[in-house]
Design an enzyme around this catalytic site. Structure first.
Site, mmCIF file in Angstrom:
data_model
loop_
_atom_site.group_PDB
_atom_site.id
_atom_site.type_symbol
_atom_site.label_atom_id
_atom_site.label_comp_id
_atom_site.label_asym_id
_atom_site.label_seq_id
_atom_site.Cartn_x
_atom_site.Cartn_y
_atom_site.Cartn_z
ATOM 1 N N LEU A 127 0.832 -1.208 0.000
ATOM 2 C CA LEU A 127 0.000 0.000 0.000
ATOM 3 C C LEU A 127 0.867 1.259 0.000
ATOM 4 O O LEU A 127 0.558 2.224 -0.698
ATOM 5 C CB LEU A 127 -0.922 -0.002 1.239
ATOM 6 C CG LEU A 127 -1.738 1.276 1.434
ATOM 7 C CD1 LEU A 127 -2.672 1.523 0.236
ATOM 8 C CD2 LEU A 127 -2.556 1.211 2.731
ATOM 9 N N ASP A 167 11.866 2.473 13.291
ATOM 10 C CA ASP A 167 11.171 1.248 13.678
ATOM 11 C C ASP A 167 9.982 1.703 14.528
ATOM 12 O O ASP A 167 10.169 2.336 15.577
ATOM 13 C CB ASP A 167 12.119 0.360 14.495
ATOM 14 C CG ASP A 167 11.493 -0.987 14.814
ATOM 15 O OD1 ASP A 167 10.266 -1.041 15.043
ATOM 16 O OD2 ASP A 167 12.232 -1.985 14.847
ATOM 17 N N ALA A 203 3.133 -2.292 9.141
ATOM 18 C CA ALA A 203 2.571 -3.328 10.023
ATOM 19 C C ALA A 203 3.311 -4.631 9.810
ATOM 20 O O ALA A 203 4.011 -4.807 8.797
ATOM 21 C CB ALA A 203 1.084 -3.541 9.706
ATOM 22 N N LYS A 263 -4.612 -5.945 15.617
ATOM 23 C CA LYS A 263 -5.307 -4.810 14.987
ATOM 24 C C LYS A 263 -6.459 -4.319 15.876
ATOM 25 O O LYS A 263 -6.714 -3.127 15.990
ATOM 26 C CB LYS A 263 -5.830 -5.221 13.605
ATOM 27 C CG LYS A 263 -4.737 -5.421 12.566
ATOM 28 C CD LYS A 263 -4.104 -4.093 12.175
ATOM 29 C CE LYS A 263 -3.112 -4.229 11.037
ATOM 30 N NZ LYS A 263 -2.454 -2.963 10.699
ATOM 31 N N TRP A 278 -7.998 -7.857 1.823
ATOM 32 C CA TRP A 278 -7.537 -8.582 0.623
ATOM 33 C C TRP A 278 -6.806 -7.668 -0.370
ATOM 34 O O TRP A 278 -7.175 -7.585 -1.543
ATOM 35 C CB TRP A 278 -8.710 -9.264 -0.069
ATOM 36 C CG TRP A 278 -9.444 -10.301 0.733
ATOM 37 C CD1 TRP A 278 -9.484 -10.446 2.094
ATOM 38 C CD2 TRP A 278 -10.278 -11.352 0.210
ATOM 39 N NE1 TRP A 278 -10.274 -11.520 2.436
ATOM 40 C CE2 TRP A 278 -10.773 -12.087 1.299
ATOM 41 C CE3 TRP A 278 -10.658 -11.745 -1.087
ATOM 42 C CZ2 TRP A 278 -11.619 -13.187 1.151
ATOM 43 C CZ3 TRP A 278 -11.514 -12.828 -1.243
ATOM 44 C CH2 TRP A 278 -11.981 -13.546 -0.138
ATOM 45 N N TYR A 323 -3.001 -11.832 14.502
ATOM 46 C CA TYR A 323 -2.973 -10.622 13.664
ATOM 47 C C TYR A 323 -4.247 -9.792 13.903
ATOM 48 O O TYR A 323 -4.179 -8.585 14.141
ATOM 49 C CB TYR A 323 -2.863 -11.030 12.190
ATOM 50 C CG TYR A 323 -3.013 -9.891 11.208
ATOM 51 C CD1 TYR A 323 -1.970 -9.007 10.957
ATOM 52 C CD2 TYR A 323 -4.209 -9.702 10.500
ATOM 53 C CE1 TYR A 323 -2.114 -7.962 10.036
ATOM 54 C CE2 TYR A 323 -4.360 -8.675 9.593
ATOM 55 C CZ TYR A 323 -3.309 -7.809 9.357
ATOM 56 O OH TYR A 323 -3.461 -6.779 8.450
ATOM 57 N N ASP A 355 -10.173 -6.344 8.028
ATOM 58 C CA ASP A 355 -11.415 -7.116 8.172
ATOM 59 C C ASP A 355 -11.240 -8.260 9.178
ATOM 60 O O ASP A 355 -12.216 -8.799 9.683
ATOM 61 C CB ASP A 355 -11.841 -7.678 6.807
ATOM 62 C CG ASP A 355 -10.742 -8.482 6.110
ATOM 63 O OD1 ASP A 355 -9.546 -8.206 6.368
ATOM 64 O OD2 ASP A 355 -11.067 -9.382 5.317
#
Ligand SMILES: NC(=O)c1ccc[n+]([C@@H]2O[C@H](COP(=O)([O-])OP(=O)(O)OC[C@H]3O[C@@H](n4cnc5c(N)ncnc54)[C@H](OP(=O)(O)O)[C@@H]3O)[C@@H](O)[C@H]2O)c1
Length: 278
Positions: A12, A34, A58, A127, A148, A123, A100
């Site tokens: 991204l 970091d 992440a 989040k 996704w 994970y 999601d």
């Protein structure tokens, strides 16, 4: 706007750096800071003096998180809190990328922003804890949940399928997990829009429509005109360390309220395939 992007060399991050125009953007990788280290994060933020921090950094290896719990929490949860503290220090706004996978996947209709989180993986928990910690410490932060991701410049599902389909006569792909593929180019544009709008709160941003991984793979192979057969299998047959939600479609209502339009995932896939060939 002055914007600092953490995770600028990720899937991204690369799209954010390419697509964002008209503002002053500083891209930060893990070598610059970091995010587990509050001192390093604060130093680069004080130097960049951004009005927005976009946290796209992440630990994204969902299966790796299962065996590296502490690392997952340190990067994904504590890193987010470090970015929030630095943002507060310089008076910047923060946009955090979430997932999601904060949901358990038991619904059969799209998840709304206020639906209860119930992550099934480490994970997803990292989040979830980042989201709740951020909303406590910085109630006006913006949390963008997406799903996704695919795009050029890194490993992603379509890239893997294309490589496998070029070398194998048949591929087995799970057909019991439903979600929305999201092109990093479209998400990057939406994020820039959200920053310009001064958005706050939780917002769901994915490409429009949904499918299973099997549907997605079949569309990829068809679009690329490859002869490989795609066969549907169950998650049980393709056991992985981290459980994935069976259904994690995110409702578009929160983005539509802000006037953020997203093309269908099929349209996005065709543009990705063209971009990949260039
Ligand atoms: N990929 C998906 O399907 C998906 C789905 C939902 C949500 N998301 C979220 O969307 C965001 C972007 O995902 P992505 O797929 O673009 O991720 P990605 O390609 O794995 O990139 C993540 C970047 O994070 C950086 N990073 C990792 N640990 C770090 C640390 N300790 N300090 C500083 N930087 C660190 C890495 O930087 P260096 O390269 O400089 O080492 C890497 O480039 C993430 O928050 C992810 O959780 C992704």
């Amino acid at each position: 706007m002055r914007v600092a992007v953490f995770g600028a060399f990720g899937l991204l991050g690369k799209a954010l750096m390419r697509e964002w125009s008209g503002d002053e953007i500083t891209g930060l990788g893990s070598r610059a800071a970091d995010i587990r280290d509050p001192v390093q994060v604060r130093a680069v933020v004080e130097e960049a003096r951004p009005s927005w921090i976009v946290l796209a950094a992440a630990y994204t290896d969902v299966d790796g998180c299962e065996s590296h719990h502490d690392l997952a929490m340190a990067v994904n949860r504590d890193g987010a809190m470090n970015a929030a503290a630095a943002a507060r220090k310089v008076g910047a706004k923060l946009l955090f990328l979430s997932s999601d996978y904060v949901f358990d996947g038991r619904k059969t209709s799209p998840y709304e922003i206020a639906d209860a989180r119930n992550p099934q993986s480490v994970y997803g928990r990292s989040k979830t804890e980042a989201e709740t910690g951020l909303l406590d410490a910085m109630p006006d932060c913006c949390i963008v949940r997406t799903s996704w991701l695919f795009g050029t410049g890194g490993k992603c599902f379509p890239d893997t399928i294309l490589k496998l389909a070029a070398s194998r006569p048949a591929l087995d792909v799970v057909n019991d997990q439903r979600g929305s593929p999201t092109y990093t180019v479209d998400l990057a544009r939406a994020i820039a829009q959200l920053c310009r709008l001064g958005a706050a709160g939780i917002i769901h941003v994915t490409n429009a429509g949904d499918c299973t991984w099997f549907d997605f793979a079949r569309e990829i192979v068809e679009c690329a005109k490859l002869p490989a057969a795609v066969r549907p299998v169950s998650s049980k047959e393709m056991a992985r360390p981290a459980p994935r939600p069976a259904y994690s479609v995110l409702s578009p209502k929160s983005r539509l309220r802000l006037g953020i339009e997203m093309p269908s995932w099929q349209d996005a896939l065709r543009r990705y395939l063209r971009e990949r060939q260039d």
